[in-house]
Design an enzyme around this catalytic site. Sequence first.
Site, PDB file in Angstrom:
ATOM      1  N   ASN A 121      57.446  11.843  52.919  1.00 28.14           N
ATOM      2  CA  ASN A 121      58.043  11.808  51.586  1.00 28.14           C
ATOM      3  C   ASN A 121      58.289  13.235  51.129  1.00 28.14           C
ATOM      4  O   ASN A 121      57.356  13.966  50.809  1.00 28.14           O
ATOM      5  CB  ASN A 121      57.092  11.082  50.627  1.00 28.14           C
ATOM      6  N   HIS A 131      65.415   6.544  48.596  1.00 29.23           N
ATOM      7  CA  HIS A 131      64.355   7.551  48.612  1.00 29.23           C
ATOM      8  C   HIS A 131      63.378   7.218  49.731  1.00 29.23           C
ATOM      9  O   HIS A 131      62.917   6.073  49.858  1.00 29.23           O
ATOM     10  CB  HIS A 131      63.627   7.586  47.263  1.00 29.23           C
ATOM     11  N   CYS A 171      61.274  12.231  42.571  1.00 28.30           N
ATOM     12  CA  CYS A 171      61.911  11.652  43.757  1.00 28.30           C
ATOM     13  C   CYS A 171      63.330  11.164  43.506  1.00 28.30           C
ATOM     14  O   CYS A 171      64.092  10.956  44.460  1.00 28.30           O
ATOM     15  CB  CYS A 171      61.053  10.517  44.306  1.00 28.30           C
TER      16      CYS A 171
END
Length: 315
Positions: free
Chosen positions: A271, A241, A113
């Site tokens: 995500n 993020h 990520c």
Amino acid sequence: MTGTRIAALGHYQPARVLTNHDLADIVDTDDAWITSRVGIRTRHVAGPDEPVDELAAHAAGKALAAAGLVPGDIDLVLVATSTAIDRSPNTAARVAARLGMGSPATLDLNVVCAGFTHALATADHTVRAGAARRALVIGADKMTDVTDWTDRTTCVLVGDGAGAAIVEAVADGAEPGIGPVLWGSVPEMGHAVRIEGTPPRFAQEGQSVYRWATQRLPALAREACERSGVAPEELAGVVLHQANLRIIEPLAAKIGAVHAIVARDVVDSGNTSAASIPLALAKLVERGELPSGAPVLLFGFGGNLSYAGQVIRVP
């Protein structure tokens, strides 16, 4: 050595949208449960015939067009991804082939990520050192390929997509558009976010990540601002993020970015791992919510609790 800037951005998401109500037909969950815990309402899902390099190439093509460049203008391709199925050729090489590039250097980076912000720093350093003239930096992930669709704690989180940026040197004497990176990791917490096994599957210890992010990240983000000489209250935008809205909103407040637009693309995209920051940033710029030249904090965090952040200037 000279400074660099982001010349243009691009983003891409697959056409298929999976809602929370759709997920309720797959696992024991519902819209209220998902939105109350992570804030996600929809996510985009790539089909079996849409590999990671295709997502990446679409985003890259849009960035090139926005910059008024052709593929031959790029001599370095960096792709941040942790979900490419094949090991060789790497994703960056496949993107270069799809776009018909000449002979660029092609590298993949796997920092999960935090991949895009690591790749952006790497491109900045490479161009400033004179080893490349112009770099294409892409964050692309197909998280649905590594998802256990019977696990309601993880399958509700993920989505697929890609975001891209063109990095080039600034003119002599001009202010750099990419600030110094602050990066690091917490190796002893590598178990907190994992993509392991055969076939590989995404798993995480959500509470461990939440505690670490909400307790440790504000100070790290403020340090990234300090390295760029920008006070948090001067930020026009904050793009963290896109993991969980319950992490993003408190973090932005704790950083002290009181005047900043805070990216909340996780609500619509889920995500998307390495794609999440460039995807969210490109959308904000495309909608005109961030003016050209404005300072924006980018901060990625995730697998092995790696992190990287820098202040950039909007192209």
